[in-house]
Scaffold this motif. Structure first.
Motif, PDB file in Angstrom:
ATOM      1  N   MET A  32     162.505  47.537  96.036  1.00  0.00           N
ATOM      2  CA  MET A  32     163.424  47.908  94.971  1.00  0.00           C
ATOM      3  C   MET A  32     163.027  49.214  94.292  1.00  0.00           C
ATOM      4  O   MET A  32     161.854  49.460  94.045  1.00  0.00           O
ATOM      5  CB  MET A  32     163.508  46.788  93.935  1.00  0.00           C
ATOM      6  CG  MET A  32     164.052  45.494  94.524  1.00  0.00           C
ATOM      7  SD  MET A  32     164.509  44.318  93.261  1.00  0.00           S
ATOM      8  CE  MET A  32     165.249  43.021  94.272  1.00  0.00           C
ATOM      9  N   ALA A  33     164.034  50.011  93.987  1.00  0.00           N
ATOM     10  CA  ALA A  33     163.801  51.227  93.213  1.00  0.00           C
ATOM     11  C   ALA A  33     163.658  50.841  91.744  1.00  0.00           C
ATOM     12  O   ALA A  33     163.895  49.697  91.371  1.00  0.00           O
ATOM     13  CB  ALA A  33     164.971  52.188  93.409  1.00  0.00           C
ATOM     14  N   GLY A  34     163.271  51.779  90.899  1.00  0.00           N
ATOM     15  CA  GLY A  34     163.104  51.484  89.476  1.00  0.00           C
ATOM     16  C   GLY A  34     163.749  52.525  88.592  1.00  0.00           C
ATOM     17  O   GLY A  34     163.352  52.710  87.447  1.00  0.00           O
ATOM     18  N   ASN A  35     164.773  53.207  89.133  1.00  0.00           N
ATOM     19  CA  ASN A  35     165.370  54.311  88.373  1.00  0.00           C
ATOM     20  C   ASN A  35     166.266  53.844  87.233  1.00  0.00           C
ATOM     21  O   ASN A  35     166.289  54.447  86.170  1.00  0.00           O
ATOM     22  CB  ASN A  35     166.132  55.260  89.292  1.00  0.00           C
ATOM     23  CG  ASN A  35     167.094  54.550  90.227  1.00  0.00           C
ATOM     24  OD1 ASN A  35     166.858  53.429  90.672  1.00  0.00           O
ATOM     25  ND2 ASN A  35     168.196  55.209  90.556  1.00  0.00           N
ATOM     26  N   ILE A  36     167.029  52.753  87.456  1.00  0.00           N
ATOM     27  CA  ILE A  36     167.860  52.217  86.383  1.00  0.00           C
ATOM     28  C   ILE A  36     167.673  50.698  86.334  1.00  0.00           C
ATOM     29  O   ILE A  36     167.246  50.090  87.321  1.00  0.00           O
ATOM     30  CB  ILE A  36     169.353  52.591  86.555  1.00  0.00           C
ATOM     31  CG1 ILE A  36     169.967  51.927  87.791  1.00  0.00           C
ATOM     32  CG2 ILE A  36     169.532  54.106  86.619  1.00  0.00           C
ATOM     33  CD1 ILE A  36     171.469  52.145  87.923  1.00  0.00           C
ATOM     34  N   PRO A  37     167.977  50.068  85.204  1.00  0.00           N
ATOM     35  CA  PRO A  37     167.726  48.625  85.073  1.00  0.00           C
ATOM     36  C   PRO A  37     168.459  47.793  86.119  1.00  0.00           C
ATOM     37  O   PRO A  37     169.647  48.010  86.382  1.00  0.00           O
ATOM     38  CB  PRO A  37     168.249  48.300  83.662  1.00  0.00           C
ATOM     39  CG  PRO A  37     168.218  49.605  82.930  1.00  0.00           C
ATOM     40  CD  PRO A  37     168.498  50.659  83.945  1.00  0.00           C
ATOM     41  N   LEU A  38     167.729  46.863  86.753  1.00  0.00           N
ATOM     42  CA  LEU A  38     168.287  45.909  87.728  1.00  0.00           C
ATOM     43  C   LEU A  38     168.962  46.586  88.912  1.00  0.00           C
ATOM     44  O   LEU A  38     169.917  46.065  89.475  1.00  0.00           O
ATOM     45  CB  LEU A  38     169.277  44.964  87.030  1.00  0.00           C
ATOM     46  CG  LEU A  38     168.668  43.977  86.042  1.00  0.00           C
ATOM     47  CD1 LEU A  38     169.749  43.238  85.273  1.00  0.00           C
ATOM     48  CD2 LEU A  38     167.757  42.971  86.762  1.00  0.00           C
ATOM     49  N   VAL A  39     168.431  47.721  89.331  1.00  0.00           N
ATOM     50  CA  VAL A  39     169.073  48.469  90.409  1.00  0.00           C
ATOM     51  C   VAL A  39     169.068  47.705  91.737  1.00  0.00           C
ATOM     52  O   VAL A  39     169.927  47.915  92.577  1.00  0.00           O
ATOM     53  CB  VAL A  39     168.416  49.867  90.552  1.00  0.00           C
ATOM     54  CG1 VAL A  39     167.021  49.777  91.117  1.00  0.00           C
ATOM     55  CG2 VAL A  39     169.282  50.798  91.385  1.00  0.00           C
ATOM     56  N   GLY A  40     168.118  46.776  91.918  1.00  0.00           N
ATOM     57  CA  GLY A  40     168.061  46.022  93.174  1.00  0.00           C
ATOM     58  C   GLY A  40     168.711  44.649  93.105  1.00  0.00           C
ATOM     59  O   GLY A  40     168.608  43.863  94.051  1.00  0.00           O
ATOM     60  N   PHE A  41     169.398  44.358  91.995  1.00  0.00           N
ATOM     61  CA  PHE A  41     169.938  43.008  91.787  1.00  0.00           C
ATOM     62  C   PHE A  41     171.016  42.650  92.807  1.00  0.00           C
ATOM     63  O   PHE A  41     171.107  41.499  93.250  1.00  0.00           O
ATOM     64  CB  PHE A  41     170.480  42.908  90.357  1.00  0.00           C
ATOM     65  CG  PHE A  41     170.752  41.507  89.887  1.00  0.00           C
ATOM     66  CD1 PHE A  41     169.911  40.454  90.238  1.00  0.00           C
ATOM     67  CD2 PHE A  41     171.832  41.231  89.065  1.00  0.00           C
ATOM     68  CE1 PHE A  41     170.151  39.161  89.785  1.00  0.00           C
ATOM     69  CE2 PHE A  41     172.082  39.939  88.607  1.00  0.00           C
ATOM     70  CZ  PHE A  41     171.247  38.907  88.977  1.00  0.00           C
ATOM     71  N   HIS A  42     171.820  43.614  93.199  1.00  0.00           N
ATOM     72  CA  HIS A  42     172.895  43.331  94.167  1.00  0.00           C
ATOM     73  C   HIS A  42     172.306  42.906  95.508  1.00  0.00           C
ATOM     74  O   HIS A  42     172.795  41.953  96.136  1.00  0.00           O
ATOM     75  CB  HIS A  42     173.790  44.559  94.331  1.00  0.00           C
ATOM     76  CG  HIS A  42     175.071  44.276  95.059  1.00  0.00           C
ATOM     77  ND1 HIS A  42     175.187  44.403  96.429  1.00  0.00           N
ATOM     78  CD2 HIS A  42     176.283  43.845  94.617  1.00  0.00           C
ATOM     79  CE1 HIS A  42     176.425  44.078  96.794  1.00  0.00           C
ATOM     80  NE2 HIS A  42     177.112  43.735  95.712  1.00  0.00           N
ATOM     81  N   ASP A  43     171.251  43.569  95.954  1.00  0.00           N
ATOM     82  CA  ASP A  43     170.586  43.168  97.201  1.00  0.00           C
ATOM     83  C   ASP A  43     170.023  41.755  97.083  1.00  0.00           C
ATOM     84  O   ASP A  43     170.127  40.945  98.010  1.00  0.00           O
ATOM     85  CB  ASP A  43     169.451  44.140  97.548  1.00  0.00           C
ATOM     86  CG  ASP A  43     169.955  45.522  97.935  1.00  0.00           C
ATOM     87  OD1 ASP A  43     171.087  45.622  98.441  1.00  0.00           O
ATOM     88  OD2 ASP A  43     169.210  46.497  97.735  1.00  0.00           O
ATOM     89  N   PHE A  44     169.419  41.472  95.954  1.00  0.00           N
ATOM     90  CA  PHE A  44     168.855  40.159  95.665  1.00  0.00           C
ATOM     91  C   PHE A  44     169.932  39.077  95.790  1.00  0.00           C
ATOM     92  O   PHE A  44     169.742  38.043  96.443  1.00  0.00           O
ATOM     93  CB  PHE A  44     168.266  40.201  94.240  1.00  0.00           C
ATOM     94  CG  PHE A  44     167.725  38.903  93.714  1.00  0.00           C
ATOM     95  CD1 PHE A  44     166.420  38.509  93.978  1.00  0.00           C
ATOM     96  CD2 PHE A  44     168.510  38.082  92.905  1.00  0.00           C
ATOM     97  CE1 PHE A  44     165.901  37.324  93.464  1.00  0.00           C
ATOM     98  CE2 PHE A  44     168.005  36.895  92.391  1.00  0.00           C
ATOM     99  CZ  PHE A  44     166.700  36.517  92.670  1.00  0.00           C
ATOM    100  N   ILE A  45     171.075  39.317  95.174  1.00  0.00           N
ATOM    101  CA  ILE A  45     172.195  38.369  95.226  1.00  0.00           C
ATOM    102  C   ILE A  45     172.672  38.176  96.660  1.00  0.00           C
ATOM    103  O   ILE A  45     172.883  37.047  97.119  1.00  0.00           O
ATOM    104  CB  ILE A  45     173.359  38.870  94.338  1.00  0.00           C
ATOM    105  CG1 ILE A  45     172.971  38.836  92.866  1.00  0.00           C
ATOM    106  CG2 ILE A  45     174.622  38.039  94.568  1.00  0.00           C
ATOM    107  CD1 ILE A  45     173.989  39.505  91.943  1.00  0.00           C
ATOM    108  N   CYS A  46     172.836  39.284  97.379  1.00  0.00           N
ATOM    109  CA  CYS A  46     173.353  39.224  98.754  1.00  0.00           C
ATOM    110  C   CYS A  46     172.445  38.396  99.664  1.00  0.00           C
ATOM    111  O   CYS A  46     172.926  37.596 100.468  1.00  0.00           O
ATOM    112  CB  CYS A  46     173.514  40.632  99.325  1.00  0.00           C
ATOM    113  SG  CYS A  46     174.894  41.560  98.634  1.00  0.00           S
TER     114      CYS A  46
END
Length: 348
Positions: free
Chosen positions: A93-107
């Motif tokens: 996951m990147a850390g540039n904006i809040p929860l940027v990797g959340f969509h991948d997590f959900i998928c």
């Protein structure tokens, strides 16, 4: 997968949980979830770019997306295979904006697979807390979510998000496994000079939200040859208070000084520097611009460079365009880099 699936329901409940928190927090009432508030405070302490306002904006958007109706509409496009063996999917996951990797997590979880997530050191508080709430809503997910500090353990596939530079390392380490490896992309806007002040104010949201750190932030505008910047500058003045954020102000001062010492021709309004430049990725507190001869020519150019562009903001220019002020409101089916993550995961 139907909306009645327990994993879908867990995400819908999580959306409601986030919505309740945002509403109680924004109301100013002292009833907001204390644990959640503490997590936000920790996240801001860890990463100065993660202001309360930006984290609440991100959370509010996810609360809006994670409804039964939105989930059902999104998932109706897919036929999920019942009883397939769950694969372990590593997510860098990147850390540039809040929860940027959340969509991948959900998928990954919705596809029936298991998450093994490596968080950015800039964003270690928010997702683990939300994952904890999710497991509280659906206990069967406990064995499907793992956060790792170092290297991945056993994994079957990888989704990695980073820069053009880190993508080379990702290719080296993960190239032999099924993967989605994302590189640098930026959003651009194509202006005609006919935009209203309201549309240009909305464009400011695309430029300044998350301080311009997201791949969906507009970092470059294309304008006609005789374009007057006066209305744009007047419209963007709505965002002048951004200069009071010290990290942003430091970047503004530094980049402006570099441009002036290099004797570049710039336009400056006291909190944003406009520089004529052929590049896509402008530094923080800067916005690149470039003139075009014709809309057909710029359309052809952007098509040729589509691998560098996350989205295009315009009005009546492209079928796939994003409206002014909408870049940081992607839908569930708006996949990063145009790669259908769920489809990729289904085929593992």
């Amino acid at each position: 997968m139907t909306a009645h699936n327990p994993i879908v329901q867990a995400f819908v409940k999580l959306g409601g949980f986030i919505q309740d928190f945002c509403e109680s927090h924004n109301s100013g009432a002292n009833i907001a979830n204390a644990d959640f508030k503490e997590v936000l405070a920790k996240a801001e302490q860890q990463n100065g770019w993660f202001t309360q306002e930006n984290m609440l904006y991100s959370l509010g958007h996810w609360a809006h997306l994670l409804t039964e109706e939105n989930m059902a509409t999104w998932l109706s496009q897919y036929a999920f295979e019942k009883g397939k063996n769950a694969k372990v999917v590593g997510i860098v996951m990147a850390g540039n904006i809040p929860l940027v990797g959340f969509h991948d997590f959900i998928c990954v979880l919705l596809s029936g697979n298991k998450v093994q997530a490596k968080l950015s050191s800039n964003d270690t508080a928010l997702l683990p807390y939300l994952a904890e709430q999710l497991v509280g809503f659906e206990g069967s997910l406990k064995d499907s979510i793992q956060f790792v500090d170092g290297k991945f353990n056993h994994f079957d596939a990888v989704i990695a998000t980073g820069s053009n530079n880190t993508s080379r390392y990702f290719e080296y380490y993960f190239g032999k496994k099924p993967n989605i490896i994302r590189k640098n992309r930026n959003a651009v806007a194509v202006l005609t000079g006919k935009e209203t002040k309201e549309e240009l104010i909305a464009l400011g949201e695309d430029i300044f939200r998350y301080y311009g750190l997201g791949c969906r932030n507009v970092s470059k505008i294309y304008v006609p040859k005789d374009y007057s910047f006066e209305l744009l500058f007047n419209s963007l003045f709505e965002y002048k208070d951004i200069i009071h954020q010290h990290k942003y102000a430091n970047n503004y001062d530094y980049n402006k000084a570099v441009y002036l010492m290099s004797e570049f021709k710039i336009l400056d309004n006291g909190f944003l520097v406009l520089k004529e430049d052929e590049g896509f990725a402008s530094p923080i507190a800067s916005l690149f611009y470039e003139h075009y001869d014709s809309l057909d020519a710029i359309k052809s150019f952007l098509e040729d460079r589509k691998e560098d562009i996350q989205c295009v903001v315009s009005k009546g220019f492209l079928a796939s365009e994003i409206g002014f002020g909408e870049t940081q409101k992607p839908g569930l089916k708006d996949y990063a880099d145009g790669i259908d993550t769920l489809d990729f995961l289904q085929q593992l």
